[in-house]
Motif scaffolding. Sequence first.
Motif, short mmCIF file in Angstrom:
data_model
loop_
_atom_site.label_atom_id
_atom_site.label_comp_id
_atom_site.label_asym_id
_atom_site.label_seq_id
_atom_site.Cartn_x
_atom_site.Cartn_y
_atom_site.Cartn_z
N LEU A 291 69.40 23.80 -25.22
CA LEU A 291 69.72 23.27 -26.55
C LEU A 291 68.99 24.06 -27.63
N ILE A 292 67.71 24.33 -27.42
CA ILE A 292 66.90 25.07 -28.40
C ILE A 292 67.42 26.48 -28.58
N ASN A 293 67.84 27.10 -27.48
CA ASN A 293 68.25 28.50 -27.52
C ASN A 293 69.75 28.70 -27.74
N GLY A 294 70.48 27.59 -27.87
CA GLY A 294 71.91 27.69 -28.11
C GLY A 294 72.69 28.32 -26.98
N ILE A 295 72.25 28.07 -25.74
CA ILE A 295 72.93 28.62 -24.58
C ILE A 295 73.56 27.49 -23.76
N GLU A 296 74.47 27.87 -22.89
CA GLU A 296 75.17 26.88 -22.07
C GLU A 296 74.22 26.24 -21.07
N TYR A 297 74.39 24.95 -20.88
CA TYR A 297 73.63 24.21 -19.86
C TYR A 297 74.59 23.75 -18.79
N ILE A 298 74.26 24.07 -17.54
CA ILE A 298 75.01 23.58 -16.39
C ILE A 298 74.03 22.90 -15.46
N GLN A 299 74.28 21.63 -15.18
CA GLN A 299 73.39 20.84 -14.33
C GLN A 299 73.37 21.42 -12.92
N ASP A 300 72.16 21.53 -12.35
CA ASP A 300 71.97 22.04 -10.99
C ASP A 300 72.25 20.94 -9.99
N VAL B 176 61.31 33.86 -9.60
CA VAL B 176 61.51 32.46 -9.96
C VAL B 176 62.95 32.06 -9.66
N GLU B 177 63.90 32.90 -10.04
CA GLU B 177 65.32 32.61 -9.80
C GLU B 177 65.63 32.55 -8.31
N ALA B 178 65.03 33.44 -7.51
CA ALA B 178 65.27 33.45 -6.06
C ALA B 178 64.70 32.18 -5.41
N ILE B 179 63.51 31.78 -5.83
CA ILE B 179 62.91 30.55 -5.30
C ILE B 179 63.77 29.35 -5.67
N ASP B 180 64.19 29.30 -6.92
CA ASP B 180 65.02 28.18 -7.40
C ASP B 180 66.33 28.11 -6.63
N LYS B 181 66.98 29.24 -6.44
CA LYS B 181 68.26 29.27 -5.72
C LYS B 181 68.07 28.79 -4.27
N LYS B 182 67.02 29.24 -3.62
CA LYS B 182 66.75 28.83 -2.23
C LYS B 182 66.51 27.33 -2.15
N ALA C 267 63.50 11.28 -9.72
CA ALA C 267 62.84 11.29 -11.02
C ALA C 267 62.34 12.70 -11.37
N ALA C 268 61.74 13.38 -10.38
CA ALA C 268 61.24 14.73 -10.60
C ALA C 268 62.39 15.68 -10.92
N TYR C 269 63.48 15.56 -10.19
CA TYR C 269 64.68 16.38 -10.43
C TYR C 269 65.18 16.16 -11.86
N LEU C 270 65.29 14.91 -12.28
CA LEU C 270 65.78 14.61 -13.62
C LEU C 270 64.87 15.24 -14.68
N GLY C 271 63.57 15.12 -14.50
CA GLY C 271 62.63 15.73 -15.44
C GLY C 271 62.84 17.23 -15.56
N ARG C 272 63.01 17.90 -14.40
CA ARG C 272 63.27 19.35 -14.42
C ARG C 272 64.57 19.67 -15.15
N GLU C 273 65.60 18.90 -14.86
CA GLU C 273 66.90 19.15 -15.49
C GLU C 273 66.85 18.89 -17.00
N PHE C 274 66.13 17.86 -17.41
CA PHE C 274 66.03 17.58 -18.84
C PHE C 274 65.31 18.72 -19.57
N VAL C 275 64.29 19.31 -18.93
CA VAL C 275 63.60 20.44 -19.54
C VAL C 275 64.55 21.64 -19.63
N ARG C 276 65.31 21.90 -18.58
CA ARG C 276 66.30 22.98 -18.61
C ARG C 276 67.31 22.76 -19.73
N ALA C 277 67.77 21.51 -19.86
CA ALA C 277 68.73 21.17 -20.91
C ALA C 277 68.11 21.37 -22.30
N GLU C 278 66.86 20.98 -22.44
CA GLU C 278 66.16 21.15 -23.72
C GLU C 278 66.06 22.63 -24.09
#
Length: 126
Positions: A117-126, A7-13, A103-114
């Motif tokens: 936030l839930i897990n108390g970890i750092e969020y960095i926008q892609d 998943v991380e490799a696909i996302d990075k590519k 719009a799709a990008y924003l939705g993905r980023e908002f889920v990542r941010a959520e």
Amino acid sequence: MVRMDDVEAIDKKLSGRFIALDPGGYFIIYLDELAGLICAKHFTNIISDRGLAIDPETGKPIPVRGKVERTPTKVFSGRTAKELCIEIFEKNQPSLVTLLDHAAYLGREFVRAEIALINGIEYIQD
């Protein structure tokens, strides 16, 4: 079963692909951990003939990296990705987002941010 490494490799590519900029503007997404909020500042821009985002006030290209001092047109916040999407896409008309891929990008980023936030970890926008 999908592995996290895959998943991380696909996302990075896919993060390295060309993306057309939205003439409706762009968002800077961040967390307000103390308030328990996902926040998104909206900024206007002009897209040049070369596809660069131009600051409407200065007429200069907006740098991709580094600190930029600009005043947002609007600031949105929500406790969840869904709440923030409703604020931006349903309650705010006319829409500040003019491209579906944006719009799709924003939705993905908002889920990542959520998740951050839930897990108390750092969020960095892609």
